[in-house]
Design a protein around this motif. Structure first.
Motif, PDB file in Angstrom:
ATOM      1  N   ARG A 152      75.362  17.343 -14.249  1.00 21.52           N
ATOM      2  CA  ARG A 152      75.093  17.546 -12.826  1.00 21.52           C
ATOM      3  C   ARG A 152      74.555  18.939 -12.653  1.00 21.52           C
ATOM      4  O   ARG A 152      75.312  19.903 -12.717  1.00 21.52           O
ATOM      5  CB  ARG A 152      76.401  17.437 -12.048  1.00 21.52           C
ATOM      6  CG  ARG A 152      76.720  16.048 -11.657  1.00 21.52           C
ATOM      7  CD  ARG A 152      77.846  16.074 -10.674  1.00 21.52           C
ATOM      8  NE  ARG A 152      77.381  16.414  -9.332  1.00 21.52           N
ATOM      9  CZ  ARG A 152      78.148  16.245  -8.269  1.00 21.52           C
ATOM     10  NH1 ARG A 152      79.378  15.788  -8.385  1.00 21.52           N
ATOM     11  NH2 ARG A 152      77.678  16.549  -7.077  1.00 21.52           N
ATOM     12  N   SER A 153      73.264  19.035 -12.397  1.00 26.72           N
ATOM     13  CA  SER A 153      72.677  20.367 -12.331  1.00 26.72           C
ATOM     14  C   SER A 153      73.000  21.068 -11.007  1.00 26.72           C
ATOM     15  O   SER A 153      72.721  22.235 -10.842  1.00 26.72           O
ATOM     16  CB  SER A 153      71.170  20.274 -12.533  1.00 26.72           C
ATOM     17  OG  SER A 153      70.680  19.345 -11.584  1.00 26.72           O
ATOM     18  N   ASP A 154      73.621  20.353 -10.065  1.00 24.46           N
ATOM     19  CA  ASP A 154      73.907  20.988  -8.770  1.00 24.46           C
ATOM     20  C   ASP A 154      75.286  21.635  -8.714  1.00 24.46           C
ATOM     21  O   ASP A 154      75.731  22.053  -7.655  1.00 24.46           O
ATOM     22  CB  ASP A 154      73.778  19.944  -7.648  1.00 24.46           C
ATOM     23  CG  ASP A 154      74.777  18.804  -7.801  1.00 24.46           C
ATOM     24  OD1 ASP A 154      75.212  18.542  -8.957  1.00 24.46           O
ATOM     25  OD2 ASP A 154      75.146  18.186  -6.790  1.00 24.46           O
ATOM     26  N   ILE A 155      75.975  21.695  -9.862  1.00 24.84           N
ATOM     27  CA  ILE A 155      77.325  22.282  -9.869  1.00 24.84           C
ATOM     28  C   ILE A 155      77.524  23.158 -11.109  1.00 24.84           C
ATOM     29  O   ILE A 155      76.989  22.878 -12.179  1.00 24.84           O
ATOM     30  CB  ILE A 155      78.406  21.171  -9.863  1.00 24.84           C
ATOM     31  CG1 ILE A 155      78.448  20.478  -8.497  1.00 24.84           C
ATOM     32  CG2 ILE A 155      79.798  21.723 -10.188  1.00 24.84           C
ATOM     33  CD1 ILE A 155      79.538  19.452  -8.362  1.00 24.84           C
ATOM     34  N   VAL A 194      77.767  28.602  -2.601  1.00 23.00           N
ATOM     35  CA  VAL A 194      76.521  27.904  -2.917  1.00 23.00           C
ATOM     36  C   VAL A 194      75.459  28.963  -3.142  1.00 23.00           C
ATOM     37  O   VAL A 194      75.278  29.860  -2.318  1.00 23.00           O
ATOM     38  CB  VAL A 194      76.115  26.956  -1.776  1.00 23.00           C
ATOM     39  CG1 VAL A 194      74.760  26.328  -2.078  1.00 23.00           C
ATOM     40  CG2 VAL A 194      77.169  25.879  -1.601  1.00 23.00           C
ATOM     41  N   GLY A 254      71.147  26.493  -3.887  1.00 20.91           N
ATOM     42  CA  GLY A 254      71.354  25.049  -3.877  1.00 20.91           C
ATOM     43  C   GLY A 254      72.357  24.542  -4.895  1.00 20.91           C
ATOM     44  O   GLY A 254      72.619  23.346  -4.983  1.00 20.91           O
ATOM     45  N   VAL A 255      72.956  25.448  -5.682  1.00 21.09           N
ATOM     46  CA  VAL A 255      73.940  25.021  -6.675  1.00 21.09           C
ATOM     47  C   VAL A 255      75.325  25.447  -6.203  1.00 21.09           C
ATOM     48  O   VAL A 255      75.528  26.596  -5.801  1.00 21.09           O
ATOM     49  CB  VAL A 255      73.642  25.656  -8.051  1.00 21.09           C
ATOM     50  CG1 VAL A 255      74.706  25.273  -9.064  1.00 21.09           C
ATOM     51  CG2 VAL A 255      72.268  25.249  -8.538  1.00 21.09           C
ATOM     52  N   LYS A 256      76.244  24.515  -6.231  1.00 23.42           N
ATOM     53  CA  LYS A 256      77.600  24.880  -5.851  1.00 23.42           C
ATOM     54  C   LYS A 256      78.313  25.465  -7.069  1.00 23.42           C
ATOM     55  O   LYS A 256      78.396  24.819  -8.119  1.00 23.42           O
ATOM     56  CB  LYS A 256      78.369  23.667  -5.348  1.00 23.42           C
ATOM     57  CG  LYS A 256      79.818  24.029  -5.040  1.00 23.42           C
ATOM     58  CD  LYS A 256      80.432  23.117  -4.033  1.00 23.42           C
ATOM     59  CE  LYS A 256      81.149  21.996  -4.761  1.00 23.42           C
ATOM     60  NZ  LYS A 256      81.986  21.227  -3.856  1.00 23.42           N
ATOM     61  N   ASP A 277      82.745  17.591 -10.109  1.00 26.00           N
ATOM     62  CA  ASP A 277      83.171  18.458  -9.015  1.00 26.00           C
ATOM     63  C   ASP A 277      84.692  18.672  -9.056  1.00 26.00           C
ATOM     64  O   ASP A 277      85.422  17.881  -9.665  1.00 26.00           O
ATOM     65  CB  ASP A 277      82.782  17.822  -7.676  1.00 26.00           C
ATOM     66  CG  ASP A 277      82.553  18.873  -6.586  1.00 26.00           C
ATOM     67  OD1 ASP A 277      82.861  20.057  -6.823  1.00 26.00           O
ATOM     68  OD2 ASP A 277      82.072  18.487  -5.505  1.00 26.00           O
TER      69      ASP A 277
END
Ligand SMILES: Nc1nc2c(ncn2[C@@H]2O[C@H](COP(=O)(O)OP(=O)(O)OP(=O)(O)O)[C@@H](O)[C@H]2O)c(=O)[nH]1
Ligand SMILES: [Mg+2]
Length: 610
Positions: A4-7, A66, A69-71, A273
Motif C-alpha cells: 500500500r503506497s499510501d501508508i 498526512v 498524500g501518504v498517511k 493500516d
C-alpha cells in the motif's frame, strides 16, 4: 505480495530524553493537524498526568500525519528502560523506525536495547541524530558510535546501510547533511516516504493483531492494532482469539483510524493500516481478531520477563481507612489484576496471605508509576521493599544482572567504586576524556541496584548520569548487607510537635513537620547510627513555673527531608513498609511496637545460633 503506497508505519525509538516526543510534536505541527488558533503546547503526545509531571513518556501511543498524500502512522514509545515492555509491545505494528540519537550523549544503553528489538523484527531503521542545535554537539563522533552499534547488532548486511537525518526537534527542522541550515521537517518526511517500506498486504478475510487497548466510557473497550489481511467495517462479524485458545464471536462497533490527536470514524479500513475498533468486550492485548471465514491466530506479542517484585498489601497501619476511597482486599486485588490488561510486562500473583499480592515489574520505576497511579485513583495500601526476582534453574539459584553505565566527573570515581563494590558490582570499563569526565561501566546484580539511585545522586552531587540495561540471569552472587543507617521510629501515637522533633534532630535527620499525625512504629527520620531508635516526637516541653532566659525561645527546626514515593520505596529495608494513601506517603516498621521488634530480633538471634 501487494503493497500500500499510501501508508507508512513507523515507530520512534531511542534512549530516554533523546527527543522522541518532541520530534512527534514537530511532525504534527508541520503537518497542520491543528487549527491555526489552537494552542497545543509541547510534548503533545505525553497526555497522562504523570507523563506531564515527570516529563517522560510512560505508555506507547499512536498518532498519524498526512504528508504528500501518504498517511504516516507514528508510534511514540517510552525511552526509560523500565517501560521497555511498551516498546516490545508496539513495534510489531511498524515496518520502519526512527532511531533517535542525542547529538551529545550518543548511543546509550537503551539505544542498544531498542535497536536490537527493532532489528529482530526486521524494521528498516532511519537514524535521526537529534538536538543538533545544542552547542557542544559532536555529530560526526555520534554517527561513528551509532555505526559501531549497528555493526555489533545487525543480523544481515543490508541493515548496515541505513539513512541518516539530522534534526532539531525543538526547532522543528531536519537536514540531510550536517552543517546545512534547516528550514522545516520536510527532509525527514521525504526520507520516511523513500526509505520505509510501504506495508505489505495480503488480500483475503480480515485479520488483525491487537497491540494496545484503550477505553472510553461511551464506547467501551477499544482494541488497537494493525490489520494484516483484508478489510474491516462497522457491524462486521468477527471472532476474537484469546490466549487460552477460546474463540468469541462479536460484531464490530466503530472502526477508527488515526489523524493527529484524533481518532476518526471511517466506513472501512484495509490491511496495512493501524486502526482502533470497538465492540469487543473481552479483548486482550495479543489477541487476534479475524473474520469467522478464516479464524487464524497471529503469533502473540512476547514481552521480556519482569525482574523486580514487591508485595502490595491492604493497609494495616493504625490510620487505615481514613484517607482513601478504596481500601479493602477485594478492591486492591481487582485493581491489580485489571492492570494486567494493558501493562504487559507486569505480573500479579496471590500469596499465602489473602491480604497480600506479589507484583512483578521491569524495575522500580515501573512499579512506582503503578503505585502513584493507584493512589491518585483513591486507593490506599502498603508496599514492601522491591527485590530482584530470583529463579531456580536446574536446581541452581539464579538472579538477574544488569549493566550499569555512569557518566560523571573524575573526582567521584573513588566514592562510587566503593559504594558499588559493596553492592557486588564489577567494573568492566572505564574511559576518561582528558577533561575530568569519566565513563564507567559495571556488571551488577539487579538486587545491588535497588536503592542505588538515591545514593548515587547524593554521592555525585547531581553531577552524574546513570543508566541500566538488563543483561540476563546468573548464578546467585550472595547476600548484600544493608548499608543504610537505622531509623528514628515514633514511640507513641499523637501529633508531632517542634519540641519532640527537635530532640529527634539531635539524633539524625527528620522526615516530618510539626503537627503531622504519627503512630507508634512510624519512621519519622534517619538515625545517624546503624540501629533503629524509638523516639517520642509528640513530647511537649515540660511546663515549669520558673522562667529561664533560654527555655522559652522557640525551637528552630531544620526543615525535614521529605521523601518522594520513589525515594521512599528506595529507602526502606526488608522489615519496613511504605504506607501509600492519596494524601500521604508514610514509612513504617512492619512490626509497630518496640516490644514486637525486640522479640523479633531475639528470635532471629536464637534461630541463627540453633
Ligand atoms: N536543544 C534541544 N533539545 C531538545 C531537542 N529535542 C528534544 N529536546 C529536549 O529534550 C528533552 C526530552 O525530550 P522528549 O521529547 O521528552 O524526549 P523523549 O525521547 O520523548 O523522552 P522519553 O519519552 O521519556 O524517553 C526535552 O526537554 C526537550 O525539550 C532538540 O532538538 N534540541
Ligand atoms: Mg517521550
Amino acid at each position: 505480495m501487494n503493497y500500500r503506497s499510501d501508508i507508512r508505519n513507523i515507530a520512534i525509538i531511542a534512549h530516554v530524553d533523546h527527543g522522541k516526543t518532541t520530534l512527534v510534536d514537530a511532525m504534527l505541527k508541520q503537518s497542520r493537524v491543528f487549527r491555526d488558533n489552537q494552542k497545543v503546547g509541547e510534548l503533545i503526545m505525553d497526555q497522562g498526568d504523570l507523563e506531564r509531571e515527570k516529563g517522560i513518556t510512560i505508555m506507547a501511543k499512536n498518532t498519524a500525519v498526512v504528508y504528500r498524500g501518504v498517511k504516516i502512522n507514528i508510534i511514540d514509545t517510552p525511552g526509560h528502560a523500565d517501560f521497555s515492555g511498551e516498546v516490545e509491545r508496539v513495534i510489531s505494528m511498524a515496518d520502519g523506525c526512527l532511531l533517535l540519537v542525542d547529538s551529545i550523549e550518543g548511543p546509550m544503553p537503551q539505544t542498544k536495547f531498542v535497536l536490537r528489538k527493532a532489528l529482530e523484527k526486521s524494521l528498516r531503521p532511519i537514524v535521526v541524530i537529534n538536538k543538533i542545535d545544542r552547542q557542544n554537539s559532536r555529530i560526526a563522533e555520534v554517527l561513528k558510535l551509532t555505526e559501531d552499534l549497528f555493526l555489533e547488532l545487525a543480523t544481515s548486511a543490508d541493515q548496515l546501510d541505513f539513512p541518516v537525518v539530522y534534526t532539531s526537534a525543538t526547532e522543528g527542522t531536519a537536514v540531510s547533511e550536517p552543517g546545512m541550515k534547516g528550514k522545516d521537517i520536510t527532509p525527514l518526511f521525504e526520507c520516511i516516504l523513500e526509505k520505509v517500506p510501504p506495508p505489505q498486504i495480503e488480500s483475503g478475510p480480515f485479520q488483525m493483531l491487537v497491540s494496545n487497548l484503550d477505553y472510553e466510557s461511551h464506547k467501551g473497550k477499544i482494541a488497537i492494532g494493525r490489520i494484516w489481511r483484508g478489510k474491516v467495517a462497522p457491524h462486521d462479524q468477527v471472532v476474537n482469539m484469546s490466549a487460552d485458545g477460546s474463540i468469541t464471536l462479536y460484531a464490530i462497533g466503530e472502526v477508527l483510524t488515526y489523524l493527529g490527536l484524533k481518532r476518526l470514524e471511517v466506513a472501512e479500513a484495509e490491511a496495512g493500516d493501524i486502526v482502533a475498533v470497538t465492540g469487543l468486550e473481552k479483548v486482550s492485548i495479543g489477541d487476534t481478531i479475524a473474520s469467522p471465514e478464516r479464524p487464524e491466530a497471529l503469533p502473540r506479542i512476547e514481552v521480556g520477563e519482569p525482574t523486580v517484585e514487591m508485595a502490595f498489601g491492604v493497609n494495616t497501619s493504625p490510620f487505615a481507612g481514613r484517607e482513601a476511597y478504596f481500601s479493602t482486599t477485594r478492591q486492591l486485588r481487582a485493581r491489580l489484576y485489571k492492570e494486567l490488561e494493558t501493562n504487559l510486562s507486569l505480573r500479579v500473583q496471590d500469596t499465602d496471605s489473602p491480604d497480600t499480592f506479589l507484583v512483578k515489574g521491569r524495575g522500580e520505576l515501573h512499579l512506582a508509576i503503578l503505585i502513584e497511579t493507584m493512589r491518585r485513583e483513591s486507593y490506599e495500601f502498603e508496599v514492601s521493599k522491591p527485590e530482584a526476582i530470583t529463579k531456580v534453574v536446574d536446581g541452581k539459584l539464579m538472579e538477574p544482572v544488569e549493566t550499569l553505565t555512569i557518566d560523571t566527573r573524575d573526582e567521584y570515581i573513588g566514592a562510587l567504586t566503593e559504594m558499588l563494590g559493596k553492592r557486588q558490582a564489577q567494573l568492566t570499563d572505564m574511559r576518561n576524556d582528558g577533561h575530568d569526565n569519566v565513563h564507567l561501566e559495571f556488571h551488577i546484580p539487579t538486587k545491588g541496584l535497588i536503592g542505588f539511585r538515591g545514593a548515587f545522586l547524593t554521592a555525585t552531587r547531581g553531577e552524574g548520569i546513570m543508566n541500566t540495561a538488563f543483561l540476563g540471569y546468573e548464578a546467585w552472587h550472595g547476600d548484600i548487607a544493608s548499608t543504610r543507617n537505622g531509623a528514628l521510629v515514633a514511640s507513641e501515637q499523637g501529633i508531632a510537635v517542634a519540641y519532640g522533633l527537635n530532640n529527634a534532630q539531635g539524633r539524625g535527620l527528620t522526615f516530618i513537620e510539626p503537627s503531622t499525625p504519627v503512630y507508634e512504629g512510624m519512621m519519622v527520620g534517619l538515625n545517624s547510627r546503624s540501629q533503629d531508635i524509638a523516639i517520642n516526637v509528640c513530647k511537649e516541653k515540660k511546663k515549669t513555673n520558673v522562667r529561664s532566659s533560654t527555655s522559652d525561645i522557640a525551637v528552630k527546626l531544620t526543615p525535614p527531608v521529605k521523601l518522594s514515593l520513589e525515594q521512599a520505596i528506595d529507602f526502606i529495608n526488608k522489615d519496613e513498609l511504605v504506607e501509600v494513601t492519596p494524601e500521604n506517603i508514610r514509612l513504617r516498621k512492619k512490626l509497630l511496637t518496640q516490644a514486637q521488634r525486640l522479640r523479633d530480633i531475639s528470635s532471629a538471634r536464637r534461630s541463627i545460633k540453633a
